[in-house]
Design a protein around this motif. Sequence first.
Motif, PDB file in Angstrom:
ATOM      1  N   ALA A   4      -8.716  13.050  -2.656  1.00 43.44           N
ATOM      2  CA  ALA A   4      -8.638  12.233  -1.442  1.00 43.44           C
ATOM      3  C   ALA A   4      -7.825  10.974  -1.721  1.00 43.44           C
ATOM      4  O   ALA A   4      -7.891  10.396  -2.804  1.00 43.44           O
ATOM      5  CB  ALA A   4     -10.045  11.859  -0.974  1.00 43.44           C
ATOM      6  N   ARG A   5      -7.035  10.571  -0.724  1.00 41.39           N
ATOM      7  CA  ARG A   5      -6.262   9.344  -0.853  1.00 41.39           C
ATOM      8  C   ARG A   5      -7.214   8.152  -0.954  1.00 41.39           C
ATOM      9  O   ARG A   5      -8.228   8.099  -0.270  1.00 41.39           O
ATOM     10  CB  ARG A   5      -5.362   9.200   0.378  1.00 41.39           C
ATOM     11  N   LEU A  28      -5.550  -1.732  -8.465  1.00 45.21           N
ATOM     12  CA  LEU A  28      -6.921  -1.342  -8.130  1.00 45.21           C
ATOM     13  C   LEU A  28      -6.922  -0.268  -7.050  1.00 45.21           C
ATOM     14  O   LEU A  28      -6.148  -0.340  -6.093  1.00 45.21           O
ATOM     15  CB  LEU A  28      -7.681  -2.573  -7.618  1.00 45.21           C
ATOM     16  N   GLU A  29      -7.776   0.736  -7.218  1.00 40.91           N
ATOM     17  CA  GLU A  29      -7.986   1.752  -6.196  1.00 40.91           C
ATOM     18  C   GLU A  29      -9.464   1.806  -5.834  1.00 40.91           C
ATOM     19  O   GLU A  29     -10.321   1.807  -6.722  1.00 40.91           O
ATOM     20  CB  GLU A  29      -7.528   3.131  -6.678  1.00 40.91           C
ATOM     21  N   ILE A  30      -9.738   1.846  -4.527  1.00 42.01           N
ATOM     22  CA  ILE A  30     -11.100   2.005  -4.023  1.00 42.01           C
ATOM     23  C   ILE A  30     -11.214   3.432  -3.486  1.00 42.01           C
ATOM     24  O   ILE A  30     -10.620   3.771  -2.464  1.00 42.01           O
ATOM     25  CB  ILE A  30     -11.406   0.982  -2.905  1.00 42.01           C
ATOM     26  N   LEU A  66      -4.060   0.332   3.170  1.00 43.10           N
ATOM     27  CA  LEU A  66      -5.294   0.808   3.790  1.00 43.10           C
ATOM     28  C   LEU A  66      -5.034   2.205   4.315  1.00 43.10           C
ATOM     29  O   LEU A  66      -4.193   2.394   5.201  1.00 43.10           O
ATOM     30  CB  LEU A  66      -5.704  -0.134   4.930  1.00 43.10           C
ATOM     31  N   ASN A  67      -5.683   3.178   3.715  1.00 40.76           N
ATOM     32  CA  ASN A  67      -5.457   4.584   4.085  1.00 40.76           C
ATOM     33  C   ASN A  67      -3.974   4.934   4.039  1.00 40.76           C
ATOM     34  O   ASN A  67      -3.461   5.655   4.903  1.00 40.76           O
ATOM     35  CB  ASN A  67      -6.034   4.877   5.469  1.00 40.76           C
ATOM     36  N   GLY A  68      -3.277   4.400   3.036  1.00 37.61           N
ATOM     37  CA  GLY A  68      -1.875   4.733   2.828  1.00 37.61           C
ATOM     38  C   GLY A  68      -0.874   3.869   3.555  1.00 37.61           C
ATOM     39  O   GLY A  68       0.336   4.008   3.347  1.00 37.61           O
ATOM     40  N   SER A  69      -1.346   2.939   4.413  1.00 40.24           N
ATOM     41  CA  SER A  69      -0.439   2.075   5.166  1.00 40.24           C
ATOM     42  C   SER A  69      -0.559   0.631   4.677  1.00 40.24           C
ATOM     43  O   SER A  69      -1.653   0.177   4.332  1.00 40.24           O
ATOM     44  CB  SER A  69      -0.767   2.127   6.669  1.00 40.24           C
ATOM     45  N   SER A  82     -10.759   0.302  11.149  1.00 40.81           N
ATOM     46  CA  SER A  82     -10.836   1.049   9.896  1.00 40.81           C
ATOM     47  C   SER A  82     -11.725   0.382   8.864  1.00 40.81           C
ATOM     48  O   SER A  82     -12.275   1.044   7.984  1.00 40.81           O
ATOM     49  CB  SER A  82      -9.424   1.210   9.294  1.00 40.81           C
ATOM     50  N   LEU A  83     -11.874  -0.927   8.979  1.00 35.31           N
ATOM     51  CA  LEU A  83     -12.503  -1.699   7.909  1.00 35.31           C
ATOM     52  C   LEU A  83     -13.421  -2.757   8.509  1.00 35.31           C
ATOM     53  O   LEU A  83     -12.985  -3.580   9.304  1.00 35.31           O
ATOM     54  CB  LEU A  83     -11.387  -2.330   7.075  1.00 35.31           C
TER      55      LEU A  83
END
Length: 275
Positions: A4-5, A28-30, A66-69, A82-83
């Motif tokens: 998953a992204r 950093l990746e969440i 955020l979700n790739g954008s 989204s957040l």
Amino acid sequence: MTPARPALHAERLSVEYSKHPVLSGLELEIPTGRITTLVGPNGSGKSTLLKALARIQPLSGGSVTLNGSDIHRMKTREVARSLGILPQSPLAPEGITVADLVRRGRHPHGRSLGRGAVGDIDAVAEALDVTGTAEFANRPVDSLSGGQRQRVWIAMVLAQTTPILLLDEPTTFLDIAHQIEILELLARLKRDHGKTVLLVLHDLEQAAAYSDQIVALKAGEVAASGPPKDVVTESFVADVFGLASRVIYDPDTGAPLILPRGGAHRGPATAPHPL
């Protein structure tokens, strides 16, 4: 299966206050659908990082997706759908009821605080139900206990119906029973509702018990990142927190437990002399 992204991704993220670096070149990746906890000593940049990831704190360098954008190229309402973020020590308007506060979570969806629209009514009702606060719906927020108020604030964020939740020290000023109550709630939100949760905690053992990933900050940089069992070691506790300790593992959950090695915790070297 394709991984998953990441829900959020920071690349070379830097933040300055009055030209003083607070965060420096963070990568950093969440992960999506997991609980990630930011830990570290006071002043390490945890709250600043949370706000930077939420687009509340301006960056001096780098980017956040955020979700790739690119989050800074997204419209404010798109980000808010989204957040959802719960800051430290939020303040409710005097006399506002629980239901009215939770309705405010519907503001990003474009209607007048969620009144009347079926989707809004359902979202508010579900948020109250999931957090166990429906029984307080008509009570003033300021009449509730600390733990009850914190669940109401989380309900407001849930009513926003975002897949990602960011919470800055949600257990601060709560007694241990209410701390665990909040953490159990977040665990259920991940497990039963697929929420991605990013939070700041001071208690390293609680972070280890409830997180899928721990990100440790030290002096504005990522000192360690990964599953609690991999991150929380005796050398890690000494390096990041300056504490000599012994790390053992919970026999039921396998989560790391930290036993300080200060002299006051070791007890007398010999039996006390009888009187």
